[in-house]
Design an enzyme around this catalytic site. Structure first.
Site, mmCIF file in Angstrom:
data_model
loop_
_atom_site.group_PDB
_atom_site.id
_atom_site.type_symbol
_atom_site.label_atom_id
_atom_site.label_comp_id
_atom_site.label_asym_id
_atom_site.label_seq_id
_atom_site.Cartn_x
_atom_site.Cartn_y
_atom_site.Cartn_z
ATOM 1 N N LYS A 263 0.846 -1.202 0.000
ATOM 2 C CA LYS A 263 0.000 0.000 0.000
ATOM 3 C C LYS A 263 0.877 1.246 0.000
ATOM 4 C CE LYS A 263 -3.003 2.583 3.164
ATOM 5 N NZ LYS A 263 -3.624 2.569 4.510
ATOM 6 N N ASP A 268 -2.135 10.364 4.126
ATOM 7 C CA ASP A 268 -3.551 10.042 4.259
ATOM 8 C C ASP A 268 -4.244 11.050 5.163
ATOM 9 O OD1 ASP A 268 -6.026 8.911 4.291
ATOM 10 O OD2 ASP A 268 -5.488 7.234 5.600
ATOM 11 N N LYS A 275 -9.629 12.936 8.842
ATOM 12 C CA LYS A 275 -9.118 12.468 10.125
ATOM 13 C C LYS A 275 -8.976 13.641 11.094
ATOM 14 C CE LYS A 275 -6.085 8.795 8.276
ATOM 15 N NZ LYS A 275 -6.628 7.620 8.978
ATOM 16 N N ASP A 286 1.756 6.126 6.033
ATOM 17 C CA ASP A 286 0.731 5.250 5.463
ATOM 18 C C ASP A 286 1.201 4.578 4.175
ATOM 19 O OD1 ASP A 286 -1.716 4.140 6.076
ATOM 20 O OD2 ASP A 286 -2.836 5.501 4.789
ATOM 21 N N ASP A 345 -11.914 7.354 4.186
ATOM 22 C CA ASP A 345 -10.738 7.024 4.996
ATOM 23 C C ASP A 345 -10.461 5.524 5.003
ATOM 24 O OD1 ASP A 345 -8.546 7.654 6.549
ATOM 25 O OD2 ASP A 345 -9.654 7.577 8.438
ATOM 26 N N GLU A 347 -9.364 3.985 2.279
ATOM 27 C CA GLU A 347 -8.852 4.067 0.908
ATOM 28 C C GLU A 347 -7.811 3.009 0.583
ATOM 29 O OE1 GLU A 347 -5.511 5.151 3.025
ATOM 30 O OE2 GLU A 347 -7.557 5.810 3.411
ATOM 31 N N ARG A 349 -7.614 -0.184 1.147
ATOM 32 C CA ARG A 349 -8.148 -1.428 0.579
ATOM 33 C C ARG A 349 -8.581 -1.235 -0.871
ATOM 34 N NH1 ARG A 349 -12.492 -1.621 5.236
ATOM 35 N NH2 ARG A 349 -10.650 -0.670 6.195
#
EC number: 3.4.11.1
Length: 499
Positions: A263, A268, A275, A286, A345, A347, A349
């Site tokens: 990933k 993020d 967030k 991230d 949030d 994202e 996956r």
């Protein structure tokens, strides 16, 4: 990088800034783990009243006119019957921190007598080296005046035949070049480590190693491949997305292929599902999954393992903006599966799903292993010392767990609870990208599993949300990025696939 050396003779050792002496703990008292000269015993005998030899315990002393080293560190290895690879790793990591704080640059380490232990000289040396190398690291800083600790520059392990020790040390040094690459990428500003930067690092590795090839897809190519989920996440970002494919051919005649997916969300914000500030401040990390894959490829190519591996990194920021993807909308992935966005949030996956679809279409994988800082739920479940993993194949799960236990990078298999899959139901799409507010790490894994569709490929998903980044030093890792996963996966591939 050449840091570690071995030497059989104690008497012929070179002068160094410091000497590390090992001790066992027996009946709550320190017991010498190696034979030393009387001159050294005179230095440390009084200190033993306050030193028990428990694992990771250290005592810092000064030598005298009769000792070749002027700084001496007593290192506790714990009870000899309880010593493990992990305790050795953590003990020598602790010693490294002590030595660096004392501004030592050259160090002699006396190897203990381990004939009574359950593991070999090679295993002990591997973990000793890993402990030293893991903490001989500085994360990037931006101070006007550099305040970083000095590095150890030469470490000699005495009592070991060079032919044995140096082979192990060169291997561990190559491996840690990959670990350091992973850490540096995670620790560096998100403004610097953009998707394009990750692509440049991949290109750099391919330029350094003839065994590596690289392919980079830009936004136009991503859309041409119909990666609608990656493209959706990238909509709000000013920086351009990249889809990075690295290929390593270590055994060209073999059809066996491992695909590693990382990933690569380089920052993020949570998107429109923003967030809170405290949760966002570390979100440069991230992309740790992507950094892990790049670190693995650095080590893989350096070690020249006889296997075939493809690395895939979907890379983008998850930003806010007028064009950002929206909750309640539906986006379609590479294979036509549609996803209703329950949270922007969630994202990671989404971009992993398109990467899995790409791997199945183009790479003919025997197994797929993905790495992602995917869910806070995993941190709640297992904390920061253990990564949870999911697998649809018991052999793959068993082998990963064994590699984990042998490297000290702790993995714990989590269940793919089939009935939880219904939490992903959508009335208007094939699925939602989030489930309920329970079992978040499991439903995230079940979401990814859906994109395998009917393919029987072995698959494992490593959720490294807790282990990739620590806000304080936790042995055997430094503060901030850990590089977790590089050593475990290299060991897994070397032990179980290099046949």
């Amino acid at each position: 990088m050449v840091l570690l050396y071995s030497q059989a003779s104690w008497d012929q050792r070179s002068k160094a800034d410091a000497l590390v002496l090992p001790f066992w703990m027996k009946n709550s008292k320190a017991q010498e783990a190696a034979v030393v000269d009387e001159d050294y015993k005179l230095v440390y005998q009084n200190a033993l009243s306050n030193f028990s030899g428990k694992k990771g315990e250290t005592a810092f002393l000064f030598g005298n006119d009769h000792t070749k080293e002027q700084k001496i560190v007593l290192l506790g290895l714990g009870k000899s019957e309880e010593v493990s690879g992990t305790t050795v790793l953590e003990a020598y990591a602790q010693a490294t921190t002590v030595l660096r704080k004392a501004k030592c640059k050259t160090v002699n380490i006396l190897f203990p007598t381990i004939s009574q232990l359950r593991f070999s000289v090679e295993e002990f040396l591997t973990n000793l080296a890993a402990g030293v190398l893991s903490l001989n690291y500085n994360y990037p800083t931006y101070h006007k005046v550099d305040t970083s600790l000095p590095f150890l520059e030469k470490v000699t392990v005495m009592g070991i035949v060079s032919k044995v020790g140096d082979k192990i040390f060169r291997k561990e040094e190559s491996l840690f070049e990959g670990v350091y690459l992973t850490r540096d990428l995670v620790n560096t500003n998100a403004d610097e480590v953009t998707p394009e930067k990750l692509a440049a690092v991949a290109k750099g590795l391919a330029g350094e190693f003839a065994s590596l090839d690289v392919k980079i897809l830009d936004r136009k190519a991503i859309l041409k491949e119909k990666m609608g989920l990656l493209a959706a996440v990238a909509k709000g970002a000013a920086v351009e997305p990249r889809f990075i494919v690295l290929d390593y051919q270590g055994k060209p005649k073999s059809k066996d292929r491992t695909v590693l997916i990382g990933k690569g969300v380089t920052f993020d914000s949570g998107g429109l599902d923003l967030k809170p500030g405290k949760a966002m401040i570390t979100m440069k990390e991230d992309m740790a999954g992507a950094a892990t894959v790049l670190g693995i490829f650095s080590a893989l190519a350096s070690l020249e393992l006889p296997i075939n591996v493809t690395g895939i990194i979907p890379a983008t920021e998850n930003a806010i903006g007028s064009a950002a993807y929206k909750m309640g909308d539906v986006y379609v992935g590479m294979t036509g599966l549609s996803v209703e966005i329950g949270s922007t949030d969630a994202e990671g996956r989404l971009i992993l799903a398109d990467a899995i679809s790409y791997a199945l279409k183009y790479c003919n994988p025997t197994r797929i292993i993905d790495f992602a800082t995917l869910t806070g739920a995993m941190v709640v479940s297992l904390g920061e010392s253990v990564a949870g993993f999911f697998a649809n194949n018991d052999v793959l799960a068993r082998d990963l767990a064994e590699a984990s236990s042998e490297t000290g990078e702790a993995l714990w298999r989590m269940p793919l609870v089939e009935k939880y899959d219904q939490a992903l139901h959508s009335d208007i799409a094939d699925m939602k990208n989030i489930g309920s507010n329970r079992a978040g790490s499991i439903t995230a894994a079940l979401f990814l599993q859906r994109f395998l569709e009917d393919n029987p490929v072995a698959w494992a998903h490593l959720d490294i949300a807790g282990t990739a980044y620590h806000e304080k030093e936790e042995l055997p890792y430094p503060k901030y990025a850990t590089g977790f996963g590089v050593r475990c996966l290299i060991h897994y591939m070397e032990k179980f696939l290099s046949k």
